[in-house]
Motif scaffolding. Structure first.
Motif, PDB file in Angstrom:
ATOM      1  N   LEU A 144      -8.509  45.271  -1.788  1.00 18.38           N
ATOM      2  CA  LEU A 144      -7.728  46.114  -0.889  1.00 18.38           C
ATOM      3  C   LEU A 144      -8.600  46.605   0.254  1.00 18.38           C
ATOM      4  CD1 LEU A 144      -5.849  48.283  -3.532  1.00 18.38           C
ATOM      5  CD2 LEU A 144      -4.888  46.392  -2.220  1.00 18.38           C
ATOM      6  N   LEU A 145      -8.000  46.757   1.427  1.00 16.22           N
ATOM      7  CA  LEU A 145      -8.727  47.330   2.549  1.00 16.22           C
ATOM      8  C   LEU A 145      -9.187  48.746   2.205  1.00 16.22           C
ATOM      9  CD1 LEU A 145      -6.585  46.191   5.642  1.00 16.22           C
ATOM     10  CD2 LEU A 145      -8.679  45.172   4.756  1.00 16.22           C
ATOM     11  N   GLY A 146     -10.410  49.060   2.560  1.00 14.41           N
ATOM     12  CA  GLY A 146     -10.977  50.363   2.248  1.00 14.41           C
ATOM     13  C   GLY A 146     -11.716  50.412   0.929  1.00 14.41           C
ATOM     14  N   SER A 147     -11.568  49.372   0.101  1.00 14.44           N
ATOM     15  CA  SER A 147     -12.244  49.340  -1.191  1.00 14.44           C
ATOM     16  C   SER A 147     -13.568  48.589  -1.088  1.00 14.44           C
ATOM     17  CB  SER A 147     -11.345  48.668  -2.234  1.00 14.44           C
ATOM     18  OG  SER A 147     -11.149  47.294  -1.910  1.00 14.44           O
ATOM     19  N   SER A 148     -14.253  48.466  -2.209  1.00 14.07           N
ATOM     20  CA  SER A 148     -15.507  47.709  -2.282  1.00 14.07           C
ATOM     21  C   SER A 148     -15.256  46.392  -3.000  1.00 14.07           C
ATOM     22  CB  SER A 148     -16.580  48.510  -3.024  1.00 14.07           C
ATOM     23  OG  SER A 148     -16.871  49.711  -2.341  1.00 14.07           O
ATOM     24  N   VAL A 149     -15.935  45.340  -2.553  1.00 17.30           N
ATOM     25  CA  VAL A 149     -15.744  44.026  -3.152  1.00 17.30           C
ATOM     26  C   VAL A 149     -17.099  43.371  -3.365  1.00 17.30           C
ATOM     27  CG1 VAL A 149     -15.455  42.935  -0.879  1.00 17.30           C
ATOM     28  CG2 VAL A 149     -14.563  41.804  -2.926  1.00 17.30           C
ATOM     29  N   VAL A 150     -17.221  42.675  -4.480  1.00 15.47           N
ATOM     30  CA  VAL A 150     -18.448  41.945  -4.799  1.00 15.47           C
ATOM     31  C   VAL A 150     -18.249  40.473  -4.468  1.00 15.47           C
ATOM     32  CG1 VAL A 150     -20.058  41.265  -6.610  1.00 15.47           C
ATOM     33  CG2 VAL A 150     -19.063  43.549  -6.631  1.00 15.47           C
ATOM     34  N   LEU A 151     -19.164  39.905  -3.669  1.00 14.40           N
ATOM     35  CA  LEU A 151     -19.155  38.482  -3.365  1.00 14.40           C
ATOM     36  C   LEU A 151     -20.190  37.821  -4.276  1.00 14.40           C
ATOM     37  CD1 LEU A 151     -18.997  38.539   0.544  1.00 14.40           C
ATOM     38  CD2 LEU A 151     -17.139  38.702  -1.112  1.00 14.40           C
ATOM     39  N   PRO A 152     -19.759  37.023  -5.255  1.00 11.31           N
ATOM     40  CA  PRO A 152     -20.693  36.476  -6.251  1.00 11.31           C
ATOM     41  C   PRO A 152     -21.488  35.293  -5.717  1.00 11.31           C
ATOM     42  CG  PRO A 152     -18.474  35.708  -6.692  1.00 11.31           C
ATOM     43  CD  PRO A 152     -18.361  36.661  -5.537  1.00 11.31           C
ATOM     44  N   CYS A 153     -22.717  35.151  -6.216  1.00  7.38           N
ATOM     45  CA  CYS A 153     -23.566  34.006  -5.866  1.00  7.38           C
ATOM     46  C   CYS A 153     -24.639  33.876  -6.940  1.00  7.38           C
ATOM     47  CB  CYS A 153     -24.193  34.192  -4.486  1.00  7.38           C
ATOM     48  SG  CYS A 153     -25.258  32.813  -3.983  1.00  7.38           S
ATOM     49  N   ASN A 154     -24.562  32.806  -7.729  1.00  9.55           N
ATOM     50  CA  ASN A 154     -25.525  32.540  -8.800  1.00  9.55           C
ATOM     51  C   ASN A 154     -26.008  31.101  -8.689  1.00  9.55           C
ATOM     52  OD1 ASN A 154     -25.100  35.088 -10.655  1.00  9.55           O
ATOM     53  ND2 ASN A 154     -23.065  34.359 -10.111  1.00  9.55           N
ATOM     54  N   PHE A 155     -27.325  30.919  -8.595  1.00  9.28           N
ATOM     55  CA  PHE A 155     -27.907  29.590  -8.449  1.00  9.28           C
ATOM     56  C   PHE A 155     -28.591  29.153  -9.731  1.00  9.28           C
ATOM     57  CE2 PHE A 155     -28.116  30.643  -3.745  1.00  9.28           C
ATOM     58  CZ  PHE A 155     -27.070  29.791  -3.424  1.00  9.28           C
TER      59      PHE A 155
END
Length: 281
Positions: free
Chosen positions: A32-43
């Protein structure tokens, strides 16, 4: 013959070059706009090359670079809204957080490291915050409830909405019981880390102050919970009056018991004197 050999060598070189670039693993996240979001990245590889996060929507924008040793180089922190997990880099985890999500943040992100690539498609989540009202007196403790149905690994963010538009982030919790206090308010903000395993992310605010009154938002990916904290209808003067009434009634009952006991003792003494013939009249 020589031309055929060059063609074969060129084909092998192109194949090697294309394979070295690798294919991006893809994942979609929404918030949602205004919230926090995690963008995942695992190598999977464990080399010493830098990892770079880029948003690519028409014009590429480099956000941040991270190394496996925890070093960070912010290129576009977006007024501090882009955050990282430097301690996780040693485990080949290079996920990032974007706080206070805006329309300009929506799009495709790429996390690249040598011959590996991770693409994250960020979209705008849909949904309406569930609302609840709680009331409490100044100086007391109040519980702000937050229970989610989904069981993903995204972080939960508690925020207080201010009238001037400057929201205050209080605390961030994960489903694994990890806690990141952003504004603990001199230790008055408390959490239940063990309850997070049950998708319960409620918090407590002790010694409630006037500045604590207002709207709070508990957000997790595409879910949202709004809690409106308001003052109790019973004012301090009313509570004091009730306290005095209770004390007065207790005193009356105590005096009545004392008088009853004295009368009972006197009557018992009179009866004993009458029944005993040795007592002179």
């Amino acid at each position: 013959m020589y031309s055929d050999t060059w063609i074969i060598l060129l084909a092998l070189w192109l194949t090697s070059a294309s394979s070295s670039q690798g294919v991006c693993k893809k994942q979609r996240v929404s918030a949602l706009l205004g919230s926090s979001v995690v963008l995942p990245c695992n190598f999977s590889s464990d080399d010493s090359s830098w990892v770079e996060w880029t948003q690519e929507d028409g014009q590429n924008v480099d956000l941040v670079r991270l190394s496996s040793k925890g070093r960070i180089l912010y290129l576009d922190p977006r007024s501090g809204r882009v955050k990282t997990f430097p301690l996780q880099a040693s485990e080949r985890k290079y996920s990032i957080i974007i706080d206070e999500l805006q329309d300009s943040d929506i799009g495709s992100y790429y996390c690249r490291k040598s011959n590996e690539c991770f693409e994250v498609k960020l979209s705008k989540g849909q949904g309406v915050c569930k609302t609840q009202r709680v009331s409490a007196r100044l100086g007391s403790s109040v519980v702000l409830p937050c229970n989610f149905s989904s069981d993903d690994s995204s972080w939960v963010n508690w925020t207080q909405a201010k009238e001037d538009g400057q929201n205050m982030d209080l605390v961030r919790l994960s489903s694994k019981g990890r806690i990141l206090y952003l504004d603990p308010r001199s230790g008055r903000v408390k959490t239940f880390p063990i309850q997070a395993l049950k998708r319960n992310y409620s918090i407590i605010i002790d010694e409630l102050q006037t500045s604590d009154i207002g709207s709070y938002y508990c957000r997790k990916s595409n879910e949202c919970f709004e809690v409106e904290v308001e003052l109790s209808k019973y004012k301090d003067a009313d509570v004091s009056l009730l306290r005095y009434v209770f004390i007065g009634m207790s005193a009356v009952l105590f005096l009545s018991a004392v008088v009853y006991f004295i009368k009972w003792s006197c009557n018992k003494h009179t009866l004993d004197s009458t029944a005993d013939p040795s007592v002179e009249m």
